[in-house]
Design a protein around this motif. Structure first.
Motif, short mmCIF file in Angstrom:
data_model
loop_
_atom_site.label_atom_id
_atom_site.label_comp_id
_atom_site.label_asym_id
_atom_site.label_seq_id
_atom_site.Cartn_x
_atom_site.Cartn_y
_atom_site.Cartn_z
N ALA A 69 47.58 49.68 -3.54
CA ALA A 69 47.85 49.92 -2.09
C ALA A 69 47.51 48.42 -1.36
O ALA A 69 48.22 48.15 -0.46
CB ALA A 69 46.68 50.76 -1.64
N LEU A 70 46.52 47.75 -1.89
CA LEU A 70 46.42 46.41 -1.22
C LEU A 70 47.50 45.28 -1.57
O LEU A 70 48.09 44.64 -0.51
CB LEU A 70 45.14 45.53 -1.86
N LYS A 71 48.29 45.31 -2.50
CA LYS A 71 49.50 44.59 -2.92
C LYS A 71 50.61 45.10 -2.08
O LYS A 71 51.43 44.05 -1.52
CB LYS A 71 49.91 44.81 -4.20
N LYS A 72 50.74 46.19 -1.68
CA LYS A 72 51.88 46.92 -0.81
C LYS A 72 51.58 46.56 0.64
O LYS A 72 52.51 47.19 1.45
CB LYS A 72 52.29 47.99 -1.07
N ASN A 73 50.25 46.35 0.88
CA ASN A 73 49.87 46.30 2.45
C ASN A 73 49.85 47.61 2.87
O ASN A 73 50.20 47.77 3.98
CB ASN A 73 50.60 45.01 2.98
N ALA A 74 49.58 48.51 2.12
CA ALA A 74 49.25 49.79 2.41
C ALA A 74 48.14 50.58 2.72
O ALA A 74 47.79 51.60 3.07
CB ALA A 74 49.94 50.90 1.60
N HIS A 75 47.10 49.45 2.86
CA HIS A 75 45.60 49.95 2.89
C HIS A 75 45.40 50.05 4.60
O HIS A 75 46.25 50.00 5.21
CB HIS A 75 44.70 48.95 2.40
N VAL A 76 44.31 50.85 4.72
CA VAL A 76 43.78 51.08 6.09
C VAL A 76 43.33 50.06 6.90
O VAL A 76 42.66 49.33 6.38
CB VAL A 76 42.76 52.31 6.08
N ARG A 77 43.83 49.69 7.92
CA ARG A 77 43.11 48.81 8.87
C ARG A 77 43.83 49.10 10.54
O ARG A 77 44.66 49.79 10.51
CB ARG A 77 43.72 47.54 8.54
N ILE A 78 43.12 48.61 11.27
CA ILE A 78 43.29 48.85 12.55
C ILE A 78 44.28 47.90 13.22
O ILE A 78 44.18 46.77 13.22
CB ILE A 78 42.02 48.84 13.64
N ASP A 79 45.66 48.56 13.31
CA ASP A 79 46.50 47.52 13.77
C ASP A 79 46.93 47.33 15.43
O ASP A 79 47.77 46.84 15.42
CB ASP A 79 47.86 48.07 13.01
N LEU A 80 46.11 47.69 16.00
CA LEU A 80 46.19 47.53 17.35
C LEU A 80 46.40 46.01 17.87
O LEU A 80 47.17 45.72 18.63
CB LEU A 80 45.07 48.36 18.25
N VAL A 81 45.29 45.45 17.30
CA VAL A 81 45.52 43.83 17.65
C VAL A 81 46.10 43.14 16.59
O VAL A 81 46.70 42.52 16.90
CB VAL A 81 43.97 43.50 17.88
N TYR A 82 45.80 43.48 15.32
CA TYR A 82 46.50 42.78 14.33
C TYR A 82 47.78 42.76 14.36
O TYR A 82 48.53 41.72 14.02
CB TYR A 82 45.83 43.26 12.76
N GLY A 83 48.74 43.62 14.41
CA GLY A 83 49.83 43.80 14.56
C GLY A 83 50.71 42.98 15.71
O GLY A 83 51.72 42.79 15.68
N ARG A 84 49.84 42.72 16.69
CA ARG A 84 50.39 41.87 17.59
C ARG A 84 50.17 40.27 17.55
O ARG A 84 50.88 39.55 18.35
CB ARG A 84 49.78 42.22 19.16
N LEU A 85 49.60 40.15 16.55
CA LEU A 85 49.35 38.65 16.25
C LEU A 85 50.27 37.98 15.72
O LEU A 85 51.14 38.75 14.85
CB LEU A 85 47.99 38.61 15.64
N SER A 86 50.58 36.62 15.44
CA SER A 86 51.41 36.12 14.71
C SER A 86 51.26 36.03 13.29
O SER A 86 50.03 36.30 12.94
CB SER A 86 51.32 34.50 15.08
N LYS A 87 52.25 35.81 12.57
CA LYS A 87 51.82 35.94 10.97
C LYS A 87 50.69 34.86 10.63
O LYS A 87 50.15 35.44 9.60
CB LYS A 87 53.55 35.55 10.31
N ARG A 88 50.76 33.69 11.28
CA ARG A 88 49.84 32.80 10.84
C ARG A 88 48.35 33.56 11.25
O ARG A 88 47.48 33.38 10.30
CB ARG A 88 49.95 31.46 11.38
N ALA A 89 48.25 34.06 12.28
CA ALA A 89 46.95 34.71 12.69
C ALA A 89 46.47 35.93 11.78
O ALA A 89 45.50 35.91 11.11
CB ALA A 89 46.82 35.05 14.24
#
Length: 176
Positions: A69-89
């Motif tokens: 799940a970690l490798k596939k980036n399928a783990h749980v996280r709060i994407d409200l802020v993370y998803g709006r950030l740049s790839k670098r952030a």
């Protein structure tokens, strides 16, 4: 860095392989679950071994599936802020989260569970329930699961550092 990326690719391949096994194990546990229910309610037959096998397989799915799940980036996280950030952030957040939380937690669980699991193995611990299964294999699986998670965390750490230094494009990874 090329050597470390090669190591990350090998760890990724290991996680992929384990993930494929887990996919089949998921089907097997569903079939066993259905069989247990059919036998219990259709034929008034129950077995502790079948129930424990079902629990063990379910546990293996989560213990061994964490690295996949970690490798596939399928783990749980709060994407409200993370998803709006740049790839670098995002890479910085992943790097810091992996260094400060994931790897220390996985290594901490390994450290604490090691004597417990080894003792279970050495004494060949069995289920206290009549007709139950040995307990030591599932306790050793805890060590394997968290070792795989720590390894995959190390792989992700390598890839994030390589991305931040301009060596590795994260967009090419599967599942991201």
């Amino acid at each position: 860095m090329r050597l470390l990326l090669g190591l990350a690719n090998a760890i990724d391949a290991l996680s992929e392989g384990v993930g494929r096994v887990i996919a089949w194990l998921t089907l097997l546990v569903a079939l066993l679950s259905a069989g247990n229910a059919l036998m219990r309610y259709g034929f008034s037959y129950s077995s502790n071994a079948y129930l424990e096998a079902q629990w063990y397989m379910f546990s293996l799915i989560f213990l061994l599936g964490g690295a996949y799940a970690l490798k596939k980036n399928a783990h749980v996280r709060i994407d409200l802020v993370y998803g709006r950030l740049s790839k670098r952030a995002q890479a910085w957040i992943d790097l810091l989260g992996t260094l400060l939380f994931l790897i220390p937690m996985a290594l901490g669980v390994l450290y604490l569970a090691w004597p417990w699991a080894v003792n279970s193995f050495l004494t060949r611990e069995l289920s206290p329930d009549a007709g139950g299964l040995p307990r030591w294999p599932i306790k050793l699986a805890l060590l394997v699961g968290f070792a795989l998670l720590a390894l995959q965390g190390f792989s992700e750490l390598i890839k994030r550092i390589a991305f931040l230094t301009g060596v590795y494009p994260l967009e090419q990874e599967g599942g991201e």
